[in-house]
Scaffold this motif. Structure first.
Motif, short mmCIF file in Angstrom:
data_model
loop_
_atom_site.label_atom_id
_atom_site.label_comp_id
_atom_site.label_asym_id
_atom_site.label_seq_id
_atom_site.Cartn_x
_atom_site.Cartn_y
_atom_site.Cartn_z
N CYS A 85 7.90 2.12 -4.09
CA CYS A 85 7.39 1.41 -5.25
C CYS A 85 6.86 0.38 -5.36
O CYS A 85 7.89 -0.66 -4.83
CB CYS A 85 8.40 1.80 -6.37
N GLY A 86 6.03 -0.47 -5.49
CA GLY A 86 5.86 -1.62 -5.30
C GLY A 86 4.18 -2.05 -5.51
O GLY A 86 3.28 -1.25 -5.84
N PRO A 87 3.98 -3.21 -5.30
CA PRO A 87 2.35 -3.66 -5.54
C PRO A 87 1.66 -2.97 -4.19
O PRO A 87 2.26 -2.46 -3.33
CB PRO A 87 2.49 -5.30 -5.22
N GLU A 88 0.31 -2.89 -4.49
CA GLU A 88 -0.48 -2.20 -3.72
C GLU A 88 -0.58 -2.67 -2.22
O GLU A 88 -0.28 -1.61 -1.53
CB GLU A 88 -2.15 -2.05 -4.19
N PRO A 89 -0.60 -3.79 -1.89
CA PRO A 89 -0.48 -4.11 -0.55
C PRO A 89 0.73 -3.43 0.13
O PRO A 89 0.60 -2.99 1.50
CB PRO A 89 -0.48 -5.66 -0.25
N LEU A 90 1.94 -3.51 -0.43
CA LEU A 90 3.03 -3.01 0.09
C LEU A 90 3.09 -1.50 0.38
O LEU A 90 3.21 -1.13 1.34
CB LEU A 90 4.28 -3.19 -0.71
N MET A 91 2.35 -0.98 -0.76
CA MET A 91 2.37 0.62 -0.69
C MET A 91 1.27 0.97 0.36
O MET A 91 1.38 1.83 1.03
CB MET A 91 1.82 0.96 -2.04
N ARG A 92 -0.07 0.46 0.36
CA ARG A 92 -0.86 0.42 1.63
C ARG A 92 -0.14 0.47 2.97
O ARG A 92 -0.59 1.27 3.86
CB ARG A 92 -2.13 -0.32 1.48
N ALA A 93 0.53 -0.66 3.11
CA ALA A 93 1.27 -0.62 4.35
C ALA A 93 2.02 0.28 4.73
O ALA A 93 2.11 0.76 5.99
CB ALA A 93 2.07 -2.17 4.42
N VAL A 94 2.99 0.73 3.84
CA VAL A 94 3.90 2.36 4.09
C VAL A 94 2.89 3.32 4.30
O VAL A 94 3.36 4.16 5.09
CB VAL A 94 4.64 2.09 2.90
N GLU A 95 1.84 3.46 3.30
CA GLU A 95 1.17 4.60 3.69
C GLU A 95 0.55 4.54 5.14
O GLU A 95 0.58 5.60 5.68
CB GLU A 95 -0.20 4.32 2.69
N ALA A 96 0.22 3.59 5.66
CA ALA A 96 -0.20 3.53 7.09
C ALA A 96 0.81 3.70 8.09
O ALA A 96 0.44 4.57 8.98
CB ALA A 96 -1.01 2.31 7.24
N ALA A 97 2.05 3.10 7.73
CA ALA A 97 3.04 3.23 8.80
C ALA A 97 3.74 4.80 8.75
O ALA A 97 4.18 5.18 9.69
CB ALA A 97 4.04 2.37 8.28
N THR A 98 3.43 5.51 7.70
CA THR A 98 3.90 6.82 7.61
C THR A 98 2.92 8.13 7.78
O THR A 98 3.14 9.10 7.45
CB THR A 98 4.54 7.11 6.06
N ALA A 99 1.65 7.67 8.44
CA ALA A 99 0.66 8.74 8.57
C ALA A 99 0.97 9.66 9.31
O ALA A 99 0.35 10.84 9.09
CB ALA A 99 -0.73 7.83 9.18
N THR A 100 2.02 9.65 10.34
CA THR A 100 2.29 10.72 11.14
C THR A 100 3.68 11.35 10.66
O THR A 100 4.18 12.21 11.21
CB THR A 100 2.49 10.38 12.51
N HIS A 101 4.13 10.76 9.47
CA HIS A 101 5.54 11.22 9.10
C HIS A 101 5.14 12.52 8.42
O HIS A 101 4.02 12.63 7.46
CB HIS A 101 6.17 10.26 8.06
N PRO A 102 6.01 13.75 8.05
CA PRO A 102 5.49 14.98 7.36
C PRO A 102 5.36 14.47 5.82
O PRO A 102 6.02 13.70 5.15
CB PRO A 102 6.97 15.57 7.39
N GLN A 103 4.03 14.70 5.36
CA GLN A 103 3.56 13.91 4.23
C GLN A 103 4.28 14.53 2.96
O GLN A 103 4.48 14.16 2.01
CB GLN A 103 1.97 14.29 3.80
#
Length: 323
Positions: free
Chosen positions: A199-217
């Protein structure tokens, strides 16, 4: 105390938790027990000027005598956070919703990784308290501009008092020589069974989103502050059909399903009109939605069983809705 799903609460206490961060303690005027909530839940606060704002509950979810919400003063406040910071006092009364949860904690998980940015720590505080009481493994990565803006710093330090405690990590922008939080490096090697909450501002969320692309969604969870920008240039009209009456209505570009229903005096509960709160969640009987909300999980979107009619549109020519 309550009318349907609306509560009238009093401000029992308020204090400055960090620079530009206020924590409100809300209780029933008659001391009655409050409706229960689960970690990750939020309240809607109904403020003067027809403002509705959503704030996460940060206290322990086992408590039934109070709700605590953290409110950060937004630099570009549209009136909500400014009103809370400048006008509320102990003894003030507030109309709120009952607790709602679009960011629930999976209580059966063995491991949790929490990533918070700024005021995004508020729902995660409730989650950490739940982990502590259940003796579950957790790690927190907390990003803030500086130490002065770090809410709950002392409490978090009391939970992990050793400086090298692997559960607690702070990233202060002004102490990093311009280096951003490296979500990919932090999450590398995270067990596939771990549940990740951000939970946080959009740039942080997008960075985590990219970093977890291969993690079970189904183990990656986000609570967004603001709605993502959507390209509407290719929007085209579509038709909605109401299952209860068989009535059909066209939804043109530039207007939402909710707008069209209101045009025909068919009121549906709503709050944010941004796809953030899930108040207008509606069942889909047939057709393919064009999901534009920030609430549904990837699996929920793929099922096409529900949609947020305040923002989402249709990929098919017709949507039949459970209305």
């Amino acid at each position: 105390m309550a009318t349907s799903d609306r509560l009238q609460l009093k401000v029992a206490d308020l204090h400055c938790e960090a620079r530009d961060v206020m924590v409100l303690e809300l209780r029933a005027s008659d001391g009655a027990a409050l409706p229960p909530f689960t970690p990750g839940a939020h309240l809607e606060l109904y403020l003067p000027g027809n403002l509705i704002r959503h704030y996460s509950l940060c206290n322990d979810s086992v408590e039934r005598d109070r709700y605590c919400v953290g409110v950060g003063l937004a630099r570009d406040s549209r009136g909500g956070s400014r009103y809370v910071h400048q006008n509320l006092r102990v003894g003030s009364t507030l109309a709120t919703s009952t607790p709602r949860n679009n960011f629930p904690l999976e209580l059966q998980a063995d491991e949790y990784v929490f990533i918070a940015g700024g005021i995004g720590i508020t729902p995660i505080m409730s989650m950490i308290r739940a982990c502590e009481s259940r003796h579950r493994n957790w790690r927190l990565y907390y990003c803030a501009r500086n130490r002065q803006r770090t809410a709950f710093y002392e409490e978090l330090r009391s939970l992990a008092p050793e400086r090298d405690d692997p559960r607690l990590h702070f990233h202060f922008d002004d102490e990093q020589d311009g280096r951003y939080f490296d979500a990919a490096a932090v999450l590398a090697g995270t067990a596939p069974t771990a549940h990740i909450y951000t939970c946080g501002p959009e740039p942080l969320m997008r960075a985590v989103e990219a970093a977890t692309a291969t993690h079970p969604q189904d183990r990656v969870h986000f609570e967004w502050f603001t709605a993502a920008a959507v390209d509407t240039a290719g929007d085209r009209p579509f038709t909605i059909k109401l299952a209860s009456s068989g009535a059909t209505y066209e939804v043109p570009p530039g207007r939402s399903i909710l707008d069209v229903l209101e045009d025909h005096d068919l009121g549906v509960p709503y709050s944010c009109r941004e796809g953030l709160c899930a108040t207008c969640r509606t069942g889909v009987i047939s057709g393919i939605p064009d999901h534009r909300d920030s609430v549904l999980t990837a699996a929920e979107r793929a099922s096409n069983r529900e949609m947020m009619i305040c923002v989402s549109r249709a990929q098919s020519e017709v949507l039949e809705l459970e209305l």
